[in-house]
Design a protein around this motif. Structure first.
Motif, PDB file in Angstrom:
ATOM      1  N   THR A   1      39.996  33.988  41.010  1.00 55.48           N
ATOM      2  CA  THR A   1      38.957  34.575  41.869  1.00 55.48           C
ATOM      3  C   THR A   1      37.573  34.264  41.319  1.00 55.48           C
ATOM      4  O   THR A   1      36.664  33.908  42.077  1.00 55.48           O
ATOM      5  CB  THR A   1      39.166  36.094  42.010  1.00 55.48           C
ATOM      6  N   ALA A   2      37.410  34.373  40.014  1.00 52.26           N
ATOM      7  CA  ALA A   2      36.110  34.084  39.391  1.00 52.26           C
ATOM      8  C   ALA A   2      35.701  32.631  39.637  1.00 52.26           C
ATOM      9  O   ALA A   2      34.547  32.361  39.999  1.00 52.26           O
ATOM     10  CB  ALA A   2      36.154  34.381  37.897  1.00 52.26           C
TER      11      ALA A   2
ATOM     12  N   CYS B   1      39.679  39.982  43.859  1.00 49.15           N
ATOM     13  CA  CYS B   1      39.856  40.656  42.568  1.00 49.15           C
ATOM     14  C   CYS B   1      41.141  41.479  42.578  1.00 49.15           C
ATOM     15  O   CYS B   1      41.981  41.372  41.674  1.00 49.15           O
ATOM     16  CB  CYS B   1      38.668  41.567  42.273  1.00 49.15           C
TER      17      CYS B   1
ATOM     18  N   TYR C   1      40.927  49.805  37.677  1.00 48.41           N
ATOM     19  CA  TYR C   1      40.276  48.582  38.146  1.00 48.41           C
ATOM     20  C   TYR C   1      40.025  48.658  39.653  1.00 48.41           C
ATOM     21  O   TYR C   1      38.964  48.247  40.132  1.00 48.41           O
ATOM     22  CB  TYR C   1      41.118  47.351  37.798  1.00 48.41           C
TER      23      TYR C   1
ATOM     24  N   ALA D   1      41.164  38.120  36.408  1.00 43.41           N
ATOM     25  CA  ALA D   1      41.380  37.430  37.689  1.00 43.41           C
ATOM     26  C   ALA D   1      40.551  36.149  37.686  1.00 43.41           C
ATOM     27  O   ALA D   1      39.579  36.002  38.420  1.00 43.41           O
ATOM     28  CB  ALA D   1      41.018  38.344  38.857  1.00 43.41           C
TER      29      ALA D   1
ATOM     30  N   PRO E   1      35.726  39.855  38.431  1.00 43.79           N
ATOM     31  CA  PRO E   1      37.126  39.427  38.352  1.00 43.79           C
ATOM     32  C   PRO E   1      37.661  39.374  36.916  1.00 43.79           C
ATOM     33  O   PRO E   1      38.812  39.728  36.660  1.00 43.79           O
ATOM     34  CB  PRO E   1      37.112  38.017  38.962  1.00 43.79           C
TER      35      PRO E   1
ATOM     36  N   VAL F   1      36.400  48.239  41.507  1.00 42.59           N
ATOM     37  CA  VAL F   1      36.124  47.372  42.652  1.00 42.59           C
ATOM     38  C   VAL F   1      35.630  48.215  43.830  1.00 42.59           C
ATOM     39  O   VAL F   1      34.693  47.815  44.539  1.00 42.59           O
ATOM     40  CB  VAL F   1      37.366  46.526  43.030  1.00 42.59           C
TER      41      VAL F   1
END
Length: 179
Positions: free
Chosen positions: A144-145, A56, A4, A141, A136, A8
């Motif tokens: 965050t989203a 994220c 992940y 996440a 996210p 990112v």
């Protein structure tokens, strides 16, 4: 989590590539008498997008968010679609695309690629919204989203109004002066 983090990082690298294209396009535009608008909201946009990437990673790490395949794989597909749409927009606008609001006066609106659908005036922002939700959620996440989506909605309200105003004035036919 390592994969992940790499995802990112790949999105961050894509953002750097966008900035390289934007700088080149800015030189092209200014050489043709372009006007720049919306400088006030640009730093907020940079901070928000940087915050998305950092958020994220931070949320997944700090809150121990799990990887949920039933959510992750569809969100990864949405993310890939958002990237494809973004680069379709960039290619369609050519040297007129930018991360800033820069308009060369007198040029007609672009009507190719996703811009040929007049009802969807800002397809690049569809990609931004989709990415802000999907990236996210690839690793759950959700805070965050939600935070990015709300703040981005506020920012896009300002940004789209700015772009519409500048585009309208730049592409409006010159007024005729009576003799």
């Amino acid at each position: 989590m390592i994969w992940y983090g790499l995802l990112v990082a790949a999105v961050a690298a894509e953002r750097v590539a966008e900035l390289v294209v934007a700088r080149r396009n800015e030189r092209w535009s200014t050489a043709r008498g372009a006007t720049v608008a919306g400088q006030g909201h640009y730093p907020a946009m940079v901070a928000l997008h940087t915050g998305l990437l950092a958020g994220c990673l931070a949320e997944v790490w700090a809150a121990g968010r799990p990887f949920v395949p039933a959510l992750a794989w569809p969100m990864l597909a949405v993310l890939a679609g958002a990237q494809a749409l973004r680069w379709w927009c960039i290619r369609s606008l050519g040297p007129r695309w930018n991360t800033r609001v820069i308009v060369v006066p007198g040029l007609p609106l672009v009507e190719r690629g996703p811009y040929r659908w007049r009802r969807l005036r800002h397809p690049n922002y569809v990609a931004v919204v989709a990415e802000g939700v999907a990236l996210p959620l690839v690793h759950t996440a959700w805070i965050t989203a939600v935070v990015f989506t709300v703040l981005n909605a506020v920012l896009l309200t300002v940004r789209v109004r700015c772009e519409n105003r500048v585009l309208q004035s730049a592409t409006a036919p010159a007024a005729t002066v009576p003799a």
